[in-house]
Design an enzyme around this catalytic site. Structure first.
Site, short mmCIF file in Angstrom:
data_model
loop_
_atom_site.label_atom_id
_atom_site.label_comp_id
_atom_site.label_asym_id
_atom_site.label_seq_id
_atom_site.Cartn_x
_atom_site.Cartn_y
_atom_site.Cartn_z
N CYS A 39 0.82 -1.20 0.00
CA CYS A 39 0.00 0.00 0.00
C CYS A 39 0.86 1.26 0.00
O CYS A 39 1.58 1.53 -0.95
CB CYS A 39 -0.96 -0.04 1.18
SG CYS A 39 -2.39 1.06 1.02
N HIS A 40 0.84 2.07 1.08
CA HIS A 40 1.67 3.27 1.17
C HIS A 40 3.07 2.96 1.71
O HIS A 40 3.92 3.85 1.76
CB HIS A 40 1.00 4.30 2.10
CG HIS A 40 -0.21 4.95 1.51
ND1 HIS A 40 -1.43 4.31 1.46
CD2 HIS A 40 -0.40 6.17 0.95
CE1 HIS A 40 -2.33 5.12 0.90
NE2 HIS A 40 -1.73 6.25 0.58
#
Length: 217
Positions: free
Chosen positions: A132-133
């Site tokens: 994800c991030h």
């Protein structure tokens, strides 16, 4: 009754095949690097998968005591920090995992101790998995140019600007570097992460030369 028995039998065969084919991580030790604001499932799911494969897993953080999870739109559970980042040594670990969450990597990328910890895994050719991030932290290492990666779409441009060949796939593997887009990709992410850790070290990367971050207060 016959149909029920067939269903149970098929499930049993699937589980046997899954566990016999799943690489063992016995005697492997994995660091999960995180701060407050990690997306809950992006830490707990990989951690559980690693432990089920036999790995010893430590949550490593600059925070003392516990770190707090974010779950979609609210604060959630707290997890114990097993090893302080000040005391953690990369030579004690076989691999690194970085969960996402909007706040978590955004905080970590500001502090050189988090960046250096991640950078040392890349330099040594040890497997690194980020979802994800999470890859935001890896941008600050200055060591991902030319790598094949994916991420949450909102940081796609950041990764491309860092020289990454960004791909819109559930999981991308590049010489021990495993990345995925979001929690919906966790099954594929966990599987590839375990495979890469089981393989061990990969080709090492050039030494870290950039310093983008500020020091930890």
């Amino acid at each position: 009754m016959v149909r029920f028995w067939i269903s149970i039998k098929e499930q049993f065969i699937f589980l046997v095949k899954y566990y016999y084919n799943m690489p063992s991580l016995k005697e492997k030790r994995v660091a999960i690097l995180s701060d407050n604001g990690f997306e809950e499932i992006e830490l707990t799911s990989p951690k559980r998968a690693l432990e089920e494969a036999g790995a010893k897993v430590d949550i490593v953080s600059a925070q003392r005591g516990k770190i707090k999870a974010w779950d979609h739109d609210h604060w959630s559970i707290e997890l114990e920090v097993n090893v302080s980042l000040d005391d953690a040594k990369t030579e004690d670990y076989d691999a690194l995992m970085i969960p996402g969450g909007v706040m978590n990597p955004d905080q970590m990328r500001l502090h050189t101790n988090y960046i250096q910890f991640a950078q040392e895994f890349l330099e040594a050719g040890k497997p690194v998995a980020a979802i994800c991030h999470g890859p935001q932290l890896l941008i600050e290492t200055g060591m991902i140019a030319g790598r094949e990666m994916t991420s949450f779409p909102s940081i796609k441009t950041d990764l491309i600007n860092a020289g990454v060949n960004w791909q819109d796939k559930e999981v991308v593997v590049d010489n021990g570097l495993v990345t995925s887009r979001s929690p919906k990709d966790l099954e594929a992410f966990n599987k590839k992460m375990i495979e890469e850790i089981a393989e061990g070290r990969h080709a090492s990367r050039p030494a870290f030369t950039q310093a983008h971050a500020v020091s930890q207060p």
